[in-house]
Design an enzyme around this catalytic site. Structure first.
Site, PDB file in Angstrom:
ATOM      1  N   GLU A 100      33.224  32.577  41.842  1.00 56.86           N
ATOM      2  CA  GLU A 100      32.004  33.381  41.797  1.00 56.86           C
ATOM      3  C   GLU A 100      31.237  33.224  40.488  1.00 56.86           C
ATOM      4  O   GLU A 100      30.204  33.851  40.303  1.00 56.86           O
ATOM      5  CB  GLU A 100      32.340  34.847  42.058  1.00 56.86           C
TER       6      GLU A 100
ATOM      7  N   CYS B 287      38.237  43.359  46.004  1.00 58.23           N
ATOM      8  CA  CYS B 287      38.972  44.035  44.933  1.00 58.23           C
ATOM      9  C   CYS B 287      39.184  43.114  43.731  1.00 58.23           C
ATOM     10  O   CYS B 287      39.414  43.600  42.626  1.00 58.23           O
ATOM     11  CB  CYS B 287      40.286  44.600  45.441  1.00 58.23           C
ATOM     12  N   HIS B 288      39.049  41.804  43.919  1.00 57.19           N
ATOM     13  CA  HIS B 288      39.171  40.885  42.783  1.00 57.19           C
ATOM     14  C   HIS B 288      38.045  41.088  41.772  1.00 57.19           C
ATOM     15  O   HIS B 288      38.171  40.689  40.622  1.00 57.19           O
ATOM     16  CB  HIS B 288      39.201  39.429  43.267  1.00 57.19           C
TER      17      HIS B 288
ATOM     18  N   TYR C 137      37.525  49.466  36.590  1.00 59.26           N
ATOM     19  CA  TYR C 137      38.194  50.486  37.401  1.00 59.26           C
ATOM     20  C   TYR C 137      37.547  51.857  37.165  1.00 59.26           C
ATOM     21  O   TYR C 137      37.263  52.585  38.116  1.00 59.26           O
ATOM     22  CB  TYR C 137      39.692  50.551  37.060  1.00 59.26           C
TER      23      TYR C 137
ATOM     24  N   ASN D 159      44.358  47.788  49.067  1.00 57.02           N
ATOM     25  CA  ASN D 159      43.193  47.406  49.864  1.00 57.02           C
ATOM     26  C   ASN D 159      43.664  46.657  51.115  1.00 57.02           C
ATOM     27  O   ASN D 159      44.204  45.557  51.003  1.00 57.02           O
ATOM     28  CB  ASN D 159      42.280  46.515  49.012  1.00 57.02           C
TER      29      ASN D 159
END
Length: 176
Positions: free
Chosen positions: A163, A134-135, A96, A126
């Protein structure tokens, strides 16, 4: 703006997607705010959106490649979201605080942690989740939060596992 539902293997179930002539304007994991919303009747849009999200969640594609209609975000929020989209590719994460720094939006903020907390709030708001990933934004000391409470965190873990950021657990139900 019209809406379609995309079935997913995510712990939250189907995604609800709003499309406009410019692109995807809204995408949510946990449904939409009550009431009847206009359904998308454009079969070509439905096919493209469901096909690309399906391919991504099945591990066949690393990019969604869908146009985004940015009309539901503005100012600093849009700048942070666009920085995330541009600078954090599939399989990578950013904290962040680092996203706050890279965005250039918080140069005048001097209170420790305020910029990072504000970015966390921006990620929770979002409007185009998954399209703007945003993950991939995590805390300096762990996975961080995700909208939707426990199910939201499970969605974040699922996507980060997809991912390759996190190792699959024994109950992983995604592609290998």
């Amino acid at each position: 703006m019209s809406w379609l539902t995309v079935e997913t293997p995510l712990p939250s179930g189907p995604m609800h997607i709003a499309v406009t002539p410019q692109g995807v304007a809204a995408a949510g994991y946990l449904g939409h705010a009550g009431g009847e919303l206009p359904r998308c009747a454009d079969e070509s849009k439905i096919s493209v959106v469901t096909g690309r999200i399906g391919a991504y969640l099945a591990g066949r594609s690393k990019e969604l490649g869908l146009p985004i209609d940015w009309s539901l975000s503005a100012g600093p929020h849009r700048a942070v979201l666009q920085t995330l989209l541009r600078e954090v590719p599939f399989g990578r994460t950013i904290t962040y605080g680092e996203l706050a720094s890279r965005s250039g939006v918080f140069e005048d903020v001097t209170e420790p942690g305020l910029a990072a907390r504000t970015v966390g709030q921006m990620m929770a708001a979002n409007p185009v989740a998954l399209l703007v990933p945003c993950h991939r934004v995590v805390a300096a000391d762990g996975i961080g939060g995700f909208g939707g409470g426990r199910v939201g965190i499970e969605v974040k873990r699922w996507l980060l596992t997809l991912e390759g950021v996190l190792e699959p657990t024994l109950d992983w139900n995604g592609p290998l």
